[in-house]
Every structure is written in C-alpha cells, then in structure tokens.
Design a protein around this motif. Structure first.
Motif: not given
Length: 226
Positions: A204-209
C-alpha cells in the motif's frame, strides 16, 4: 521542467573476500526533484544497500551517483557528510536515536546544529504531529519501538530535507499509526516538495509513490510509474 535530483549511473557494489559477494550490479535510474520512489524486493535483494549508497552513507564499487548535482564518488567522507547535512533526511530502520537525549532533545538536535532559535518550539510541534506530545521528556529506552520510530521520523522532518530517505518507515508501527505516518510522509512530499525515497515491504505504501523500482538479486527487475 523538473530538475533531476538523483542520477544513478551503472552502480555496482561488491564485497571483496575469498569469493566476491555481488550485492548490486548495473543499477541505473534518475529521479526528479519532488518525486517519490519506492524501492521494493525480497529480503537480501540489496534494497537497503542501495538506499545507503543513494544517501552517501557508503560508496559504490563501480558507477556513479549524483545527488543534488554533486558526484558522491568524487567527494571525501566529510564532503559527503556536508551534502547530507544540507540536503538529506534519513529514517533508519534501527532508529539511530541518541540514548542520552529525550525525545524532544533528539528532534531538537538537527535544528540546533543549523542554528535555529526556535528549536524547542519546532521540535514540540513535530512530536505533536506524530502523536507524541505526551512523550517529550521520555528517553528512547522508555519508548516502545513504534514510538522510537515516530521520534526518528519527527527528527528527519526537522531539517526540512530536500530528499528524505526512509528504510521501512512503517515497519515497526501498528496499522493505524503506520497509516498516519504514511500520510505525514506524503504531506511532506507535497507541502515542501521533498523528494521521497522509501524502502518498503508494504504494498500500500509503495503504491502511493510516483514510481516503484523492484530489486532482485542485486539488479533492477522491474520499474513502474503511477
């Protein structure tokens, strides 16, 4: 037109021994100022090593890294430290807090080193922002792992870095707190045009980048952009 703030050119990292250990090889990419990048991959793939190289904490065996227009491989350790002090914030997976300083003093330290006369006020505000207003006078050993991580994040924000490197920034946090900290990271990215470079296992965090680079066996296996 955006400026390239990190330019990585055919970077490799080898640990010499009876049998050379190849950690990274032929890593090439560029990142624009104000962008966000997630470095993902399995454990042992070389992600954290790459992060340390990008921040000038270590030097590559081959290739070049240009950070904020400075070729890191041509600089001394003192010169690289000066570049980090001017441009870089770092959130370590192991926190790297000073045990003899309170949470407030840990966050004040980078502000005081820059001669900020409002160090106490700004450090208090940052700790409030990460939900630690009741832990200002506590020492690291009196804080949980998640609380120490939030102090480390507040300290990284304190220097108003142009580039923030973070190694598993939400790895020691519960889901709710992790979501709060993720929001703070991207608020910093938006409010101050801070470039974010994150190593994370959290999808989820990676996809916000804006961008993702997958490292496997020391090589770039895949790149994607949102």
């Amino acid at each position: 037109m955006k400026n390239i703030i990190i330019n990585v050119q055919q970077v490799g990292k080898v640990v010499k021994g009876e049998e050379d250990l190849i950690i990274l090889q032929d890593i090439t990419f560029a990142l624009d100022a104000g962008d966000s990048l997630a470095i993902i991959g399995s454990s042992g793939s070389g992600k954290s090593t790459l992060l340390g190289l990008l921040a000038g904490l270590d030097t590559p065996t081959s290739g070049n890294i240009i950070l904020a227009e400075q070729p890191l491989n041509q600089l001394t350790e003192d010169q690289r430290a000066a570049i980090r002090a001017e441009h870089v914030g770092f959130i370590f997976q192991s926190f790297q807090l000073l045990d003899t300083l309170t949470a407030l003093e840990n966050v004040m330290l980078p502000l005081e080193l820059k001669g900020n006369t409002q160090a106490i006020k700004e450090a208090q505000q940052l700790l409030e922002r990460v939900g630690l207003e009741k832990r200002l006078r506590h020492y690291p050993k009196q804080l949980s792992g998640g609380e120490q991580q939030r102090v480390a994040i507040a300290r990284a924000f304190a220097s108003h870095p142009k580039i923030l490197f973070a190694d598993e920034p939400t790895g020691n946090l519960d889901t709710h707190t992790g979501e709060h900290i993720s929001n703070l990271l991207f608020e910093l990215n938006q409010e101050q045009a801070t470039t974010l470079v994150l190593v994370t296992h959290e999808e989820r965090l990676a996809k916000r980048c804006h961008r993702q680079i997958q490292i496997e066996a020391g090589k770039i296996a895949n790149e994607s952009a949102q």
